[in-house]
Design a protein around this motif. Structure first.
Motif, mmCIF file in Angstrom:
data_model
loop_
_atom_site.group_PDB
_atom_site.id
_atom_site.type_symbol
_atom_site.label_atom_id
_atom_site.label_comp_id
_atom_site.label_asym_id
_atom_site.label_seq_id
_atom_site.Cartn_x
_atom_site.Cartn_y
_atom_site.Cartn_z
ATOM 1 N N THR A 143 0.821 -1.206 0.000
ATOM 2 C CA THR A 143 0.000 0.000 0.000
ATOM 3 C C THR A 143 0.859 1.262 0.000
ATOM 4 O OG1 THR A 143 -1.734 -1.194 1.193
ATOM 5 C CG2 THR A 143 -1.853 1.208 1.233
ATOM 6 N N LEU A 144 1.967 1.220 0.747
ATOM 7 C CA LEU A 144 2.870 2.379 0.833
ATOM 8 C C LEU A 144 3.894 2.409 -0.304
ATOM 9 C CD1 LEU A 144 3.543 2.221 4.679
ATOM 10 C CD2 LEU A 144 2.206 3.976 3.485
ATOM 11 N N HIS A 145 3.916 1.362 -1.126
ATOM 12 C CA HIS A 145 4.883 1.232 -2.231
ATOM 13 C C HIS A 145 6.313 1.279 -1.699
ATOM 14 C CE1 HIS A 145 1.445 1.587 -4.843
ATOM 15 N NE2 HIS A 145 1.129 2.732 -4.264
ATOM 16 N N LEU A 146 6.526 0.537 -0.612
ATOM 17 C CA LEU A 146 7.840 0.420 0.012
ATOM 18 C C LEU A 146 8.156 -1.057 0.190
ATOM 19 C CD1 LEU A 146 7.422 3.084 2.864
ATOM 20 C CD2 LEU A 146 8.861 3.329 0.825
ATOM 21 N N PRO A 147 9.441 -1.397 0.283
ATOM 22 C CA PRO A 147 9.759 -2.795 0.576
ATOM 23 C C PRO A 147 9.333 -3.157 1.999
ATOM 24 C CG PRO A 147 11.775 -1.482 0.308
ATOM 25 C CD PRO A 147 10.614 -0.568 0.061
ATOM 26 N N ALA A 148 8.954 -4.399 2.201
ATOM 27 C CA ALA A 148 8.497 -4.847 3.517
ATOM 28 C C ALA A 148 9.600 -4.720 4.575
ATOM 29 C CB ALA A 148 8.004 -6.290 3.446
ATOM 30 N N THR A 149 10.844 -4.690 4.137
ATOM 31 C CA THR A 149 11.963 -4.570 5.080
ATOM 32 C C THR A 149 12.233 -3.130 5.499
ATOM 33 O OG1 THR A 149 13.480 -4.510 3.189
ATOM 34 C CG2 THR A 149 13.103 -6.661 4.252
ATOM 35 N N ASP A 150 11.571 -2.178 4.863
ATOM 36 C CA ASP A 150 11.761 -0.768 5.209
ATOM 37 C C ASP A 150 11.209 -0.513 6.611
ATOM 38 O OD1 ASP A 150 11.275 2.145 5.411
ATOM 39 O OD2 ASP A 150 11.801 2.173 3.286
ATOM 40 N N LEU A 151 12.013 0.071 7.465
ATOM 41 C CA LEU A 151 11.601 0.302 8.855
ATOM 42 C C LEU A 151 10.367 1.198 8.966
ATOM 43 C CD1 LEU A 151 15.067 0.705 10.620
ATOM 44 C CD2 LEU A 151 13.530 -1.271 10.630
ATOM 45 N N ARG A 152 10.142 2.044 7.976
ATOM 46 C CA ARG A 152 8.965 2.910 8.009
ATOM 47 C C ARG A 152 7.681 2.087 7.933
ATOM 48 N NH1 ARG A 152 10.493 6.701 3.148
ATOM 49 N NH2 ARG A 152 11.237 4.683 2.437
ATOM 50 N N ALA A 188 6.108 8.041 6.873
ATOM 51 C CA ALA A 188 6.595 6.898 6.111
ATOM 52 C C ALA A 188 6.785 7.238 4.642
ATOM 53 C CB ALA A 188 5.639 5.730 6.250
ATOM 54 N N LEU A 189 5.938 8.126 4.129
ATOM 55 C CA LEU A 189 6.018 8.479 2.714
ATOM 56 C C LEU A 189 7.073 9.534 2.400
ATOM 57 C CD1 LEU A 189 2.229 8.378 1.840
ATOM 58 C CD2 LEU A 189 3.981 6.656 1.341
#
Length: 192
Positions: A143-152, A188-189
């Motif tokens: 949903t955030l278009h980030l990797p799942a490993t991103d701490l955010r 996060a974004l």
């Protein structure tokens, strides 16, 4: 084919297996329903058989123990809730999630949170609890278009989980949660 002979399975064999799968699925659905209505204490072989309208012996035939029945019921609940959450988020903004939580079945949500309490003492349930957490993090990452490993992503998940837990257990109003979730998502974004 029958593994012990070079002959095909008798025609009734497939029908019997199909009936067995249906009975097992009915028992599991009854266990999930009881779990979401009243928690762990409500899931007994007798209660599940009664809810499923099957003989008591069917529960012990398909589930060797109450622990197995509970674990499989939780696993099914987790998979259903993850699929429902993913579907819902594809059509809504993440910051609208408190509205989704507010309208969700409270007893079902309590069932999910009860998993975490019991998972602290049961390695099998720990794996199911991790599946829930990892699944939620994956959904949020997408949903955030980030990797799942991103701490955010983990930070948004932790914020959301805490707010959700406060709402479900303490029945805190979600009006307090919306600005906190919005802040977490906005942070996060932002570029790291």
């Amino acid at each position: 084919m029958n593994p012990h002979h070079d002959l095909p399975d008798p025609p009734h064999h497939t029908a019997t297996q199909s009936r067995g799968r249906r009975r097992r699925a009915t028992l599991l659905a009854a266990a999930v329903a009881l779990l979401t209505e009243g928690g762990f204490a409500c899931v007994t072989h007798r209660a599940v058989a009664h809810r499923a309208r099957l003989p008591l012996a069917a529960t012990t035939y398909y589930f060797a123990s109450r622990d197995q029945l509970l674990a499989e019921a939780f696993a099914q609940l987790v998979e259903t809730e993850l699929a429902t959450t993913r579907t819902w988020l594809t059509g809504h903004d993440l910051t609208a999630l408190p509205d989704r939580i507010a309208t969700a079945d409270r007893a079902r949500q309590l069932g999910l949170w009860e998993l975490y309490v019991h998972a602290g003492r049961d390695p099998v349930l720990q794996q199911i609890a991790r599946r829930w957490t990892d699944g939620c993090i994956g959904i949020l990452a997408d949903t955030l278009h980030l990797p799942a490993t991103d701490l955010r992503v983990r930070l948004v998940y932790t914020t959301l989980s805490t707010l959700w837990l406060e709402h479900v257990v303490e029945q805190r109003p979600l009006d307090e949660a919306r600005p906190l979730l919005t802040l977490a998502v906005e942070n996060a974004l932002r570029a790291p």
